[in-house]
Motif scaffolding. Structure first.
Motif, PDB file in Angstrom:
ATOM      1  N   ILE A 174       2.603  12.450  -1.794  1.00 48.95           N
ATOM      2  CA  ILE A 174       2.574  10.771  -1.429  1.00 48.95           C
ATOM      3  C   ILE A 174       4.051  10.278  -1.710  1.00 48.95           C
ATOM      4  CG2 ILE A 174       1.688   8.535  -2.478  1.00 48.95           C
ATOM      5  CD1 ILE A 174      -0.427  10.271  -1.375  1.00 48.95           C
ATOM      6  N   ILE A 175       4.520   9.784  -0.702  1.00 44.14           N
ATOM      7  CA  ILE A 175       5.848   9.648  -0.569  1.00 44.14           C
ATOM      8  C   ILE A 175       6.020   8.127  -0.518  1.00 44.14           C
ATOM      9  CG2 ILE A 175       8.039   9.950   1.139  1.00 44.14           C
ATOM     10  CD1 ILE A 175       6.288  12.134   2.267  1.00 44.14           C
ATOM     11  N   GLU A 176       7.273   7.678  -1.238  1.00 45.44           N
ATOM     12  CA  GLU A 176       7.502   6.274  -1.053  1.00 45.44           C
ATOM     13  C   GLU A 176       9.115   6.161  -0.761  1.00 45.44           C
ATOM     14  OE1 GLU A 176       7.720   2.220  -3.787  1.00 45.44           O
ATOM     15  OE2 GLU A 176       7.534   4.027  -4.680  1.00 45.44           O
ATOM     16  N   ALA A 216       6.125   6.086 -10.689  1.00 45.39           N
ATOM     17  CA  ALA A 216       6.885   7.285 -11.747  1.00 45.39           C
ATOM     18  C   ALA A 216       5.880   7.901 -12.636  1.00 45.39           C
ATOM     19  CB  ALA A 216       7.902   6.570 -12.519  1.00 45.39           C
ATOM     20  N   ASP A 217       5.194   6.603 -13.330  1.00 45.52           N
ATOM     21  CA  ASP A 217       4.109   7.206 -14.385  1.00 45.52           C
ATOM     22  C   ASP A 217       2.883   8.115 -13.835  1.00 45.52           C
ATOM     23  OD1 ASP A 217       5.202   5.648 -16.204  1.00 45.52           O
ATOM     24  OD2 ASP A 217       3.735   4.020 -16.142  1.00 45.52           O
ATOM     25  N   LEU A 218       2.359   7.943 -12.515  1.00 47.27           N
ATOM     26  CA  LEU A 218       1.606   8.778 -11.840  1.00 47.27           C
ATOM     27  C   LEU A 218       2.390  10.027 -11.411  1.00 47.27           C
ATOM     28  CD1 LEU A 218      -0.341   6.130  -9.432  1.00 47.27           C
ATOM     29  CD2 LEU A 218      -0.889   7.273 -11.551  1.00 47.27           C
ATOM     30  N   SER A 246       3.232   6.146   1.615  1.00 49.26           N
ATOM     31  CA  SER A 246       2.699   7.047   2.731  1.00 49.26           C
ATOM     32  C   SER A 246       1.226   7.428   2.448  1.00 49.26           C
ATOM     33  CB  SER A 246       3.352   8.427   3.105  1.00 49.26           C
ATOM     34  OG  SER A 246       3.238   9.426   1.914  1.00 49.26           O
ATOM     35  N   GLU A 247       0.392   7.936   3.256  1.00 50.06           N
ATOM     36  CA  GLU A 247      -0.827   8.411   3.039  1.00 50.06           C
ATOM     37  C   GLU A 247      -0.591   9.985   2.543  1.00 50.06           C
ATOM     38  OE1 GLU A 247      -3.842   7.250   3.407  1.00 50.06           O
ATOM     39  OE2 GLU A 247      -3.081   5.515   3.875  1.00 50.06           O
ATOM     40  N   PRO A 248      -1.265  10.704   2.399  1.00 50.15           N
ATOM     41  CA  PRO A 248      -1.297  12.110   1.854  1.00 50.15           C
ATOM     42  C   PRO A 248      -0.763  12.831   3.040  1.00 50.15           C
ATOM     43  CG  PRO A 248      -3.464  11.068   1.229  1.00 50.15           C
ATOM     44  CD  PRO A 248      -2.880  10.337   1.853  1.00 50.15           C
ATOM     45  N   VAL A 249       0.355  13.601   2.685  1.00 56.10           N
ATOM     46  CA  VAL A 249       1.321  14.444   3.729  1.00 56.10           C
ATOM     47  C   VAL A 249       1.173  15.878   3.337  1.00 56.10           C
ATOM     48  CG1 VAL A 249       3.422  14.896   4.678  1.00 56.10           C
ATOM     49  CG2 VAL A 249       2.828  12.626   4.266  1.00 56.10           C
ATOM     50  N   GLU A 261      -7.938  15.808  -2.186  1.00 55.53           N
ATOM     51  CA  GLU A 261      -8.692  15.125  -3.289  1.00 55.53           C
ATOM     52  C   GLU A 261      -7.783  14.292  -4.429  1.00 55.53           C
ATOM     53  OE1 GLU A 261     -12.685  15.177  -6.395  1.00 55.53           O
ATOM     54  OE2 GLU A 261     -12.073  17.012  -5.044  1.00 55.53           O
ATOM     55  N   THR A 262      -7.251  15.172  -4.941  1.00 53.80           N
ATOM     56  CA  THR A 262      -6.100  14.562  -6.078  1.00 53.80           C
ATOM     57  C   THR A 262      -5.089  13.542  -5.395  1.00 53.80           C
ATOM     58  OG1 THR A 262      -6.226  16.452  -7.117  1.00 53.80           O
ATOM     59  CG2 THR A 262      -4.541  15.077  -7.921  1.00 53.80           C
ATOM     60  N   ALA A 263      -4.739  13.990  -4.389  1.00 45.78           N
ATOM     61  CA  ALA A 263      -3.792  12.811  -3.540  1.00 45.78           C
ATOM     62  C   ALA A 263      -4.479  11.483  -3.197  1.00 45.78           C
ATOM     63  CB  ALA A 263      -3.271  13.650  -2.196  1.00 45.78           C
ATOM     64  N   ASN A 264      -5.571  11.541  -2.943  1.00 43.78           N
ATOM     65  CA  ASN A 264      -6.376  10.382  -2.427  1.00 43.78           C
ATOM     66  C   ASN A 264      -6.688   9.492  -3.808  1.00 43.78           C
ATOM     67  OD1 ASN A 264      -6.644  10.421   0.281  1.00 43.78           O
ATOM     68  ND2 ASN A 264      -8.370  11.873   0.084  1.00 43.78           N
ATOM     69  N   GLU A 265      -6.905  10.352  -4.948  1.00 43.98           N
ATOM     70  CA  GLU A 265      -6.895   9.746  -6.129  1.00 43.98           C
ATOM     71  C   GLU A 265      -5.704   8.954  -6.686  1.00 43.98           C
ATOM     72  OE1 GLU A 265      -7.808  10.729 -10.843  1.00 43.98           O
ATOM     73  OE2 GLU A 265      -8.184  12.193  -9.384  1.00 43.98           O
ATOM     74  N   VAL A 266      -4.620   9.903  -6.500  1.00 41.38           N
ATOM     75  CA  VAL A 266      -3.268   8.959  -6.741  1.00 41.38           C
ATOM     76  C   VAL A 266      -3.149   7.714  -6.176  1.00 41.38           C
ATOM     77  CG1 VAL A 266      -0.844   9.289  -6.816  1.00 41.38           C
ATOM     78  CG2 VAL A 266      -2.331  11.091  -7.617  1.00 41.38           C
ATOM     79  N   LEU A 267      -3.381   7.938  -4.572  1.00 43.13           N
ATOM     80  CA  LEU A 267      -3.257   6.858  -3.943  1.00 43.13           C
ATOM     81  C   LEU A 267      -4.056   5.527  -4.184  1.00 43.13           C
ATOM     82  CD1 LEU A 267      -1.479   5.994  -1.210  1.00 43.13           C
ATOM     83  CD2 LEU A 267      -3.383   6.838   0.151  1.00 43.13           C
TER      84      LEU A 267
END
Length: 349
Positions: free
Chosen positions: A242-244, A186-188, A231-234, A170-176
């Motif tokens: 969340i990967i870039e 970087a801020d996130l 990326s989508e949540p991994v 849930e938090t990962a999707n919020e970040v995305l």
């Protein structure tokens, strides 16, 4: 991955020997009321007798000896300014230095190197000479090098990435969602990240598919991304990432220099054999029995051996020696030429 061969030796040796170069001087380093003075000779004697200190000094001596022998040998070689510039540029890339000045500053933190001339004399020329001597008789044709890359591409292909590790999907999707809305990565990472990389924007550094070891699911996701793609949540054992991907180095052309270096290490003359040959070429007189033991061990070492001493190498933070040294994921990269090029994400995942 094999890095510049002499950097670890040089960094350790220059640091230790600089501290001990006045070892015959009995003038005190420290004077204690009611106690005995502490001299440089006292420290050197203690290191020689100490189970951990003796290998440190032996490796320091070996590094300085090797560097000077190779520097002498370089005088008989036609090493061009272009080769020197290419080596320095390669070192900048390997150690993440923005420019030559930053690279020199990195070395100055752990060695006596203070300027470009010192960098060239103490590291670049010995390294180029070593590579030339090791590669004598080795077929460095494009065909052979490309074949070596094809057989070991997982070791050579690298990416640089950053991530935001959170505890739940849930938090990962919020970040995305916030990233897609334009918020800064970087801020996130600093706001949501749960590991030690959060304060540094989630930076993981550079890594290959095999070094450092990471969870396959993480590697599959990271290496499957396009440059600058998020990326989508991994999901891994440690949570959701969340990967870039911020940099990519794929293919033979992008890794040609590293491939050639690795091929020389595999197919060429062993470094220890090179040093043995140089000891036969140049007169080396050692007055101290402790250090003569190092010479004796070098000359008696079989060709397959690569170290002058059997004891474990000192865990000094140095520019990259034989392997890439990487901090664990979540730790800020701080090493000076010390080959830090990647982050061990396996400790977190």
């Amino acid at each position: 991955m094999k890095k510049i061969s002499l950097i670890a030796f040089s960094a350790v040796s220059l640091t230790v020997l600089a501290a001990c170069n006045n070892s015959d001087d009995q003038s005190p380093i420290a004077t204690i009321d009611g106690g005995e003075n502490i001299t440089a000779q006292d420290l050197l004697t203690e290191l020689q007798a100490n189970q951990n200190g003796a290998p440190l000094l032996q490796n320091a001596f070996f590094g300085e000896l090797s560097s000077q022998l190779l520097t002498l040998a370089s005088e008989d070689m036609d090493i061009t300014d272009e080769e020197i510039d290419e080596m320095i540029a390669s070192m900048q890339e390997e150690y993440g230095a923005a420019d030559e000045e930053e690279l020199i500053n990195m070395f100055s933190m752990v060695t006596s190197i203070e300027d470009r001339e010192g960098l060239i004399n103490d590291v670049v020329l010995p390294e180029l000479t070593l590579m030339n001597l090791q590669s004598e008789g080795v077929d460095l044709s494009q065909e052979n090098l490309e074949a070596h890359y094809d057989e070991n591409s997982d070791e050579f292909d690298t990416i640089s990435a950053r991530h935001i590790l959170v505890e739940d999907e849930e938090t990962a999707n919020e970040v995305l969602d916030r990233l897609e809305s334009g918020d800064d990565f970087a801020d996130l990472a600093a706001e949501f990240g749960t590991d030690g990389t959060a304060p540094t924007g989630g930076e993981l550094g550079q890594f290959s598919r095999v070094a450092p070891p990471m969870e396959p699911v993480f590697l599959e996701a990271a290496f499957g991304l396009e440059l600058n793609e998020v990326s989508e949540p991994v999901e891994t054992e440690n949570g959701f990432h969340i990967i870039e991907v911020t940099e990519q180095s794929f293919g033979f052309e992008a890794n040609a220099e590293m491939v050639e270096r690795a091929y020389i290490e595999q197919e060429g003359t062993n470094m220890m054999v090179v040093i043995q040959q140089l000891l036969e070429t140049y007169d080396v007189n050692v007055e101290d029995e402790f250090y003569q033991g190092v010479i004796d061990q070098i000359t008696a070492t079989p060709a397959e051996e690569e170290q002058p001493v059997e004891e474990e190498q000192p865990a000094e933070e140095t520019p990259d020696a034989d392997e890439e040294e990487t901090p664990a994921e979540g730790e800020e990269e701080t090493e000076a030429p010390a080959e830090e090029e990647s982050t061990d994400e396996s400790e977190e995942e």
